[in-house]
Design a protein around this motif. Structure first.
Motif, short mmCIF file in Angstrom:
data_model
loop_
_atom_site.label_atom_id
_atom_site.label_comp_id
_atom_site.label_asym_id
_atom_site.label_seq_id
_atom_site.Cartn_x
_atom_site.Cartn_y
_atom_site.Cartn_z
N ARG A 173 -34.82 6.04 20.49
CA ARG A 173 -36.21 5.96 20.05
C ARG A 173 -36.74 7.33 19.64
N LYS A 174 -36.01 8.36 20.02
CA LYS A 174 -36.48 9.71 19.76
C LYS A 174 -36.64 9.94 18.27
N PRO A 175 -37.58 10.73 17.84
CA PRO A 175 -38.52 11.54 18.61
C PRO A 175 -39.77 10.77 19.07
N ASP B 50 -28.43 24.92 27.61
CA ASP B 50 -27.14 24.61 26.96
C ASP B 50 -27.29 24.51 25.45
N ARG B 51 -28.48 24.19 25.00
CA ARG B 51 -28.68 24.05 23.55
C ARG B 51 -28.99 25.38 22.89
N LEU B 52 -29.29 26.38 23.70
CA LEU B 52 -29.71 27.66 23.11
C LEU B 52 -28.88 28.81 23.67
N PHE C 201 -31.22 17.26 32.75
CA PHE C 201 -31.56 16.34 31.66
C PHE C 201 -31.56 17.08 30.34
N ARG C 202 -30.51 16.89 29.55
CA ARG C 202 -30.38 17.54 28.25
C ARG C 202 -30.88 18.99 28.32
N PRO C 203 -30.30 19.81 29.23
CA PRO C 203 -30.91 21.12 29.53
C PRO C 203 -31.02 22.03 28.30
N PRO D 58 -33.76 15.04 13.00
CA PRO D 58 -34.43 13.73 12.98
C PRO D 58 -34.81 13.23 14.36
N TYR D 59 -34.15 13.76 15.42
CA TYR D 59 -34.42 13.25 16.76
C TYR D 59 -35.42 14.08 17.53
N MET D 60 -35.95 15.15 16.92
CA MET D 60 -36.94 15.97 17.63
C MET D 60 -38.27 15.94 16.89
N PRO D 61 -39.37 15.96 17.65
CA PRO D 61 -40.68 15.91 17.00
C PRO D 61 -40.88 17.14 16.11
N LYS D 62 -41.45 16.86 14.95
CA LYS D 62 -41.84 17.95 14.07
C LYS D 62 -43.03 18.62 14.74
N LEU E 43 -45.09 21.66 27.42
CA LEU E 43 -45.80 20.64 26.65
C LEU E 43 -44.93 20.07 25.54
N SER E 44 -44.17 20.97 24.89
CA SER E 44 -43.48 20.54 23.66
C SER E 44 -42.06 20.08 23.88
N CYS E 45 -41.39 20.56 24.90
CA CYS E 45 -39.96 20.28 25.01
C CYS E 45 -39.58 19.52 26.28
N SER E 46 -40.41 19.61 27.35
CA SER E 46 -39.93 19.12 28.65
C SER E 46 -39.80 17.61 28.72
N ASN E 47 -40.40 16.90 27.76
CA ASN E 47 -40.25 15.45 27.79
C ASN E 47 -38.80 15.05 27.51
N CYS E 48 -38.07 15.93 26.83
CA CYS E 48 -36.69 15.58 26.47
C CYS E 48 -35.65 16.59 26.96
N HIS E 49 -36.08 17.73 27.43
CA HIS E 49 -35.11 18.74 27.90
C HIS E 49 -35.57 19.31 29.24
N SER E 50 -34.64 19.45 30.22
CA SER E 50 -34.97 20.21 31.42
C SER E 50 -35.05 21.68 31.05
C1 HEC Z 1 -38.33 13.71 21.56
C2 HEC Z 1 -37.38 14.39 22.35
C3 HEC Z 1 -37.16 15.87 22.12
C4 HEC Z 1 -38.08 16.88 22.17
C5 HEC Z 1 -39.55 16.77 22.48
C6 HEC Z 1 -37.34 18.09 21.95
N1 HEC Z 1 -36.01 17.79 21.75
FE1 HEC Z 1 -34.53 19.12 21.41
N2 HEC Z 1 -33.20 17.60 21.24
C7 HEC Z 1 -33.48 16.27 21.42
C8 HEC Z 1 -32.29 15.49 21.18
C9 HEC Z 1 -32.19 13.97 21.29
C10 HEC Z 1 -31.27 16.41 20.84
C11 HEC Z 1 -29.85 16.11 20.41
C12 HEC Z 1 -28.98 15.66 21.50
C13 HEC Z 1 -28.58 16.73 22.45
O1 HEC Z 1 -28.50 17.90 22.08
O2 HEC Z 1 -28.36 16.38 23.61
C14 HEC Z 1 -31.88 17.73 20.91
C15 HEC Z 1 -31.20 18.90 20.62
C16 HEC Z 1 -31.76 20.15 20.68
C17 HEC Z 1 -31.10 21.36 20.31
C18 HEC Z 1 -29.68 21.45 19.78
C19 HEC Z 1 -29.79 21.24 18.29
C20 HEC Z 1 -28.67 20.59 17.64
O3 HEC Z 1 -28.69 19.34 17.53
O4 HEC Z 1 -27.76 21.28 17.23
C21 HEC Z 1 -31.98 22.40 20.47
C22 HEC Z 1 -31.75 23.85 20.19
C23 HEC Z 1 -33.21 21.82 20.96
N3 HEC Z 1 -33.05 20.46 21.07
C24 HEC Z 1 -34.37 22.55 21.25
C25 HEC Z 1 -35.59 21.98 21.51
C26 HEC Z 1 -36.80 22.73 21.73
C27 HEC Z 1 -36.91 24.24 21.73
C28 HEC Z 1 -37.80 21.83 21.93
C29 HEC Z 1 -39.27 22.10 22.14
C30 HEC Z 1 -39.94 22.71 21.02
C31 HEC Z 1 -37.22 20.51 21.82
N4 HEC Z 1 -35.87 20.64 21.58
C32 HEC Z 1 -37.92 19.34 21.94
C33 HEC Z 1 -34.69 15.73 21.74
C34 HEC Z 1 -35.86 16.45 21.85
#
Ligand code: HEC
Length: 445
Positions: free
Chosen positions: A314-316, A398-400, A393-395, A421-425, A379-386
């Motif tokens: 369902r994301k974002p 690890d992504r950065l 939870f999707r820490p 496409p899976y993260m909010p603009k 506010l912006s990221c914690s809904n989807c990342h620890s």
């Molecule tokens: C609506 C949920 C959601 C929010 C809010 C969100 N993310 Fe993500 N993010 C995801 C998903 C889903 C993935 C892709 C799957 C994964 O990496 O586990 C991801 C992946 C990433 C990645 C790896 C990018 C890639 O795909 O190569 C980074 C960096 C990242 N997020 C940073 C952030 C930051 C910084 C914020 C806050 C501004 C944020 N995210 C907010 C859902 C979200």
């Protein structure tokens, strides 16, 4: 617009608020699906008992009914409101969207639900006390009420994935919101799963009857095996249809982990097919511990990943493809007089527009930059990342990995443009990006 309609942030460290939703939801689904599946099974058994004059089936129904009462209805009635509490905390605007679109659908669903709860008491209590034909009619209405609750809820939950019709955005009508293209495949998928669950639970009860009546126990176990296979087949079939009715962003997320999902589903289906076939071939080998373990297996290996998948796909968004998981409205919905909040946020920033920001953080200074950055990131990221170092939870760390402030800044801009496409603009003023990048990079190690 000087303020956007926000609620206080519910921040759940390490595991994230989405997991809290997932855990409550998974337990609730186990209970609620069992109850609907069992209601259909009940009607089937009652029909058989009546038509073939098999009064030996009634004790089984009574046992099954008692189990349902305790297992499904007690657990279901606790976790059902639990979902409301958790969702209200984790995603207040998601819930708000559902209420504003479906208030009468919820109300109707509750009528069915009340009937269902009274019905299960009546069914169990009246088994030997009223004539069989009346009892049969009662089981039919009970099954109808159960399927009714399911059908109504699924229309609502499917809207969370997407309305499925563009008309909704202009009309804002409840029926356009309800009858999206994925509503029916989703409904049938769940009915298939419920049938399978009613078989899995039915096996616990049939195997428990082995001592007192081995013949009947074996016959019923066999039947439950067939019920399980039928359910498993329907689930798989409708899952494939369902996947074809999802929006593009859902496929973007699905593709990331497609292989492991497909593999684990195949293993699970294989395991359960084997289980049902064994039960059909050798019903006498089944005992209560094995049958109970299979419930746990389906909970942990089937439902939990399934719900997590639906949640990720369902994301974002969290509802209707106009409310993001971070609780921001991302598009105009003229039919509901809703306006996108993105332009105002891009211009003025979250710190100015969110009514729950402490005054000392409204304007970023050298002293409060880290603190403001932390709050913005929550506010912006914690809904989807620890955000924690040890987060599960999707820490974010690890992504950065290994990124300095510049690197994080670039990523934030990319996210802001809507490149993933899976993260909010989320376009923010430069000083807010800067504070976030400062905070996030200070957390890298
Ligand atoms: C609506 C949920 C959601 C929010 C809010 C969100 N993310 Fe993500 N993010 C995801 C998903 C889903 C993935 C892709 C799957 C994964 O990496 O586990 C991801 C992946 C990433 C990645 C790896 C990018 C890639 O795909 O190569 C980074 C960096 C990242 N997020 C940073 C952030 C930051 C910084 C914020 C806050 C501004 C944020 N995210 C907010 C859902 C979200």
């Amino acid at each position: 617009m000087d303020v956007i309609g926000q609620f206080p942030l519910f921040y759940f460290p390490e595991y994230g608020s989405a997991w809290m939703m997932g855990i409550t939801g998974t337990i609730h689904i186990l209970a609620s699906h069992t109850s609907v599946g069992a209601a259909m099974l009940f009607a089937f058994l009652a029909y058989k008992a009546y038509k073939e004059n098999r009064s030996d089936l009634y004790p089984y129904m009574k046992k099954y009914g008692m189990f349902l009462l305790i297992f499904s209805y007690v657990i279901g009635s606790i976790t059902g409101p639990g979902i409301w509490y958790t969702a209200t905390a984790a995603s207040p605007r998601g819930i708000s969207a559902l209420i504003h679109n479906f208030v009468w659908v919820w109300a109707t669903e509750w009528v069915f639900f009340v009937y269902e709860v009274i019905g299960v008491f009546a069914l169990v209590y009246f088994i030997d006390k009223i004539d069989k034909k009346t009892h049969l009619k009662l089981t039919y209405t009970f099954a109808l009420a159960s399927v009714g609750t399911l059908a109504l809820i699924i229309g609502i939950i499917s809207f969370m994935m997407w309305p499925g019709t563009d008309a909704f955005y202009t009309t804002g009508s409840a029926s356009d919101a309800f009858f999206g293209i994925n509503t029916f495949p989703h409904m049938f998928l769940r009915i298939g799963f419920m049938i399978m669950m009613s078989g899995v639970i039915g096996l616990v009860i049939s195997s428990a009857m082995k001592k007192e009546n081995p013949e009947l126990s074996a016959e019923l176990s066999k039947k439950m095996g067939y019920v399980g296979i039928l359910g498993g087949f329907l689930t798989t079939f409708f899952f494939m249809w369902y996947m074809n009715t999802l929006p593009e962003n859902a496929h973007a997320v699905f593709t990331i982990s497609k292989e492991s999902i497909v593999q684990s589903r195949l293993v699970l289906m294989g395991l359960f097919s084997l289980y049902f076939i064994l039960v059909i071939a050798k019903p006498r080998f089944l005992n209560v511990p094995i049958a109970s373990v299979m419930i746990v297996v389906i909970l942990i290996a089937g439902l939990w990943p399934g719900e997590k998948l639906r949640e990720s796909m369902r994301k974002p968004y969290v509802a209707g493809q106009y409310i993001y998981s971070d609780q921001i409205i991302s598009r105009d919905v003229p039919g509901k007089k809703i306006k996108s909040e993105l332009p105002a946020i891009a211009e003025k920033g979250l710190l100015k527009l969110n009514p729950f920001i402490p005054d000392r953080l409204r304007t970023i200074t050298d002293e409060n930059r880290l603190e403001a950055g932390e709050l913005l990131t929550k506010l912006s990221c914690s809904n989807c990342h620890s955000l924690e170092k040890t987060g599960k939870f999707r820490p974010l760390k690890d992504r950065l990995t290994g990124m300095d402030k510049e690197g994080v800044m670039t990523i934030l801009h990319t996210i802001g443009e809507g490149a993933f496409p899976y993260m909010p603009k989320l376009k923010l003023p430069e000083d807010e990006y800067d504070a976030m990048a400062e905070y996030i990079s200070s957390q890298q190690y």
